[in-house]
Design an enzyme around this catalytic site. Structure first.
Site, PDB file in Angstrom:
ATOM      1  N   SER A   1     -29.354 -24.617  19.724  1.00  0.00           N
ATOM      2  CA  SER A   1     -28.809 -24.929  18.408  1.00  0.00           C
ATOM      3  C   SER A   1     -29.859 -25.463  17.434  1.00  0.00           C
ATOM      4  CB  SER A   1     -27.680 -25.965  18.548  1.00  0.00           C
ATOM      5  OG  SER A   1     -28.169 -27.206  19.026  1.00  0.00           O
TER       6      SER A   1
ATOM      7  N   SER B   1     -30.963 -26.393  23.838  1.00  0.00           N
ATOM      8  CA  SER B   1     -31.039 -26.321  22.378  1.00  0.00           C
ATOM      9  C   SER B   1     -32.392 -26.661  21.769  1.00  0.00           C
ATOM     10  CB  SER B   1     -29.964 -27.213  21.753  1.00  0.00           C
ATOM     11  OG  SER B   1     -28.697 -26.660  21.948  1.00  0.00           O
TER      12      SER B   1
ATOM     13  N   LYS C   1     -33.521 -32.191  12.362  1.00  0.00           N
ATOM     14  CA  LYS C   1     -32.293 -31.410  12.502  1.00  0.00           C
ATOM     15  C   LYS C   1     -31.141 -32.112  11.792  1.00  0.00           C
ATOM     16  CE  LYS C   1     -29.652 -29.300  16.334  1.00  0.00           C
ATOM     17  NZ  LYS C   1     -29.583 -29.218  17.822  1.00  0.00           N
TER      18      LYS C   1
END
Length: 519
Positions: free
Chosen positions: A194, A218, A113
């Site tokens: 997210s 997330s 990420k």
């Protein structure tokens, strides 16, 4: 050192990726090995028998990214050194002594990420143009462990900008740099966030495995929406050092993969002490001798006490979802689990609907810890949250400020440290967790609580507890949903047993067809 822009080598990458696309497809077909959906075990076996090299594997994924990512937008950047790193892994595998054993992740391509720092030619921006060209002091703690294990850092996965701490008006999976991520199963539905990019990329086979982060939902939520497996570890089990923060009290880093076994292998590598994150020293006591892969047991459900809190199963008038989960409950029972039904969590409504405590605490913590992160960068266009807000206003078209605003950033900037309101919120959160989820699990002697999708995430977030989500089905429109299991701090071994047992009993996951995708 991070490059200021991808455009400096975009032409080179285009040629490379188009070449990789054709060669990667030949590789998959040429050796009778389907790389798509291949597990780490499959790939390591192919490496061992000289059916595949890490270079060929990276070439395949670069080709898939070149073909699919312009639409799916699961990847923000590919690593220009990925092929070189793969070649290094191949050389080490070829020249090692027979007595030397390599990590399960050796030569395996992983996307991380874009809030997880890498000290290389990749940017670390949390999806924001404000951090483009910033230079991190070192690899994030988890990246250091991945490199030591021989994993190939393939690139950066997209995300909801600032891990969805920019604006409640922005859609999940959107960032200024990455654009809008697309759910590969249903293009019109959310990819969630997210950690949208890691979930999209794992689901669509843009990498073998991916790494995400979670503050509240997330990892669990995008994994559920994209039909992949996600592990949200106990707070401090994995290092947060070098990760763009929201709150160290709730932030954690974990794997997003296509199978429970792959997630366990990644967790084995990234869990452990990091001197740059003091919380890892305490949490390391939870790591079992022999690691997490030993808990990949097909009969892992046998004897497990699993609680059902019906308030988490609010499907409204959707009878099909209710029926599906009742079938899953029967599967759990048939595999030897003991289900403890109709449980209630004290102050459930306050936790989920009526309390502002989590929001108050996170707003203040974000400003404190982001400012510290920004100040510690070697170089950066911004050095504080206030600078980020000014940058966004000056670059409003790039950052779509008119469309989405930056309400959460402004709310955080208006805070002034941990004052009386924040202290009261933190005390309330601790009380709600202790008297709610933690008390229920302890009193009822539960190994886990089961929930649909990521509805259990807030309970786990404020408790600092782990959770695992596994694919559980698809709606009539093809939208995936998962089943999650959460437990007390350090309960990852039991959760992995439960998740693996369920996965092996059901084998629900199927790759996205992408049938309406136009190349």
């Amino acid at each position: 050192m991070a490059q200021p822009s991808l455009s400096h080598f975009s032409s080179f990458l285009l040629i490379l990726l188009l070449f990789a696309l054709s060669l990667g497809q030949q590789t998959a077909a040429g050796h009778g090995l389907s790389i798509k959906e291949a597990t780490i075990d499959d790939l390591q076996l192919a490496f061992k028998h000289n059916k595949l090299t890490s270079r060929q594997l990276v070439q395949f994924y670069l080709g898939e990214i070149s073909k699919l990512n312009p639409f799916l937008k699961g990847v923000i950047e590919v690593n220009p050194d990925a092929l070189y790193l793969a070649e290094k892994a191949d050389y080490k595998r070829k020249t090692k002594a027979p007595s030397v054993s390599l990590s399960k992740l050796h030569g395996i391509p992983i996307l991380v990420k874009d809030n997880i720092a890498t000290k290389d030619k990749l940017n670390t921006t949390a999806g924001s143009y404000a951090l483009l060209g910033s230079v991190v002091p070192r690899d994030a703690g988890v990246v250091t462990k991945l490199r030591k294990a021989g994993a190939v850092i393939l690139g950066k996965a997209s995300l909801s900008e600032w891990s969805y701490w920019r604006s409640n008006d922005a859609p999940s999976g959107w960032s200024g740099r990455g654009g809008q991520g697309v759910n590969p199963y249903n293009f019109s539905t959310t990819p969630s966030g997210s950690s949208s990019g890691p979930a999209i990329s794992a689901a669509a086979n843009l990498a073998t495995v991916t790494l995400g982060s979670e503050t509240d939902g997330s990892i669990l939520s995008p994994s559920s929406w994209n039909s992949v497996v996600g592990i949200k570890p106990t707070i401090g089990l994995t290092s947060r050092a070098g990760v763009v923060p929201i709150s160290p009290r709730q932030d954690t880093v974990g794997p997003i993969t296509r199978t429970v076994s792959d997630a366990a292998y990644v967790l084995d590598v990234i869990a452990g002490i990091d001197s740059n994150d003091l919380a890892t020293s305490e949490a390391s006591r939870y790591i079992p001798k022999g690691g997490y892969a030993q808990f990949l047991r097909p009969d892992g459900l046998r004897g497990k006490r699993i609680g059902i809190v019906r308030a988490l199963f609010n499907f409204g008038s959707d009878a099909s979802l209710t029926q599906t989960f009742e079938q899953h409950f029967n599967t759990l029972r048939k595999r030897g689990a003991v289900l403890v039904d109709n449980l209630e969590i004290a102050h459930f409504d306050e936790i989920y609907y009526n309390s502002s405590s989590e929001d108050i605490a996170l707003s203040a913590e974000f400003k404190i810890y982001l400012n510290t992160y920004l100040k510690n960068l070697v170089a950066s266009p911004v050095r504080s949250l206030a600078d980020v807000i000014v940058f966004n206003n000056k670059n409003s078209k790039l950052e779509k400020v008119k469309e989405y605003g930056q309400g959460l950033l402004l709310k955080s900037e208006a805070t002034n440290g941990i004052g009386n309101a924040e202290k009261a919120a933190l005390v309330n959160l601790a009380k709600l967790s202790k008297n709610g989820f933690e008390k229920l699990v302890t009193k009822k002697r539960l190994d886990a609580v089961v929930a649909p999708s990521a509805t259990v995430s807030t309970l786990l977030a404020i408790a600092g507890s782990p959770g695992v989500v596994v694919p559980a089905g698809y709606t009539k429109d093809g939208v995936p949903f998962g089943i999650s299991f959460g437990g007390l701090r350090g309960s990852e071994p039991k959760l992995i047993e439960i998740a693996y047992g369920f996965e092996q009993a059901t084998k629900i996951r199927k790759p996205p067809s992408l049938k309406n995708f136009k190349i």
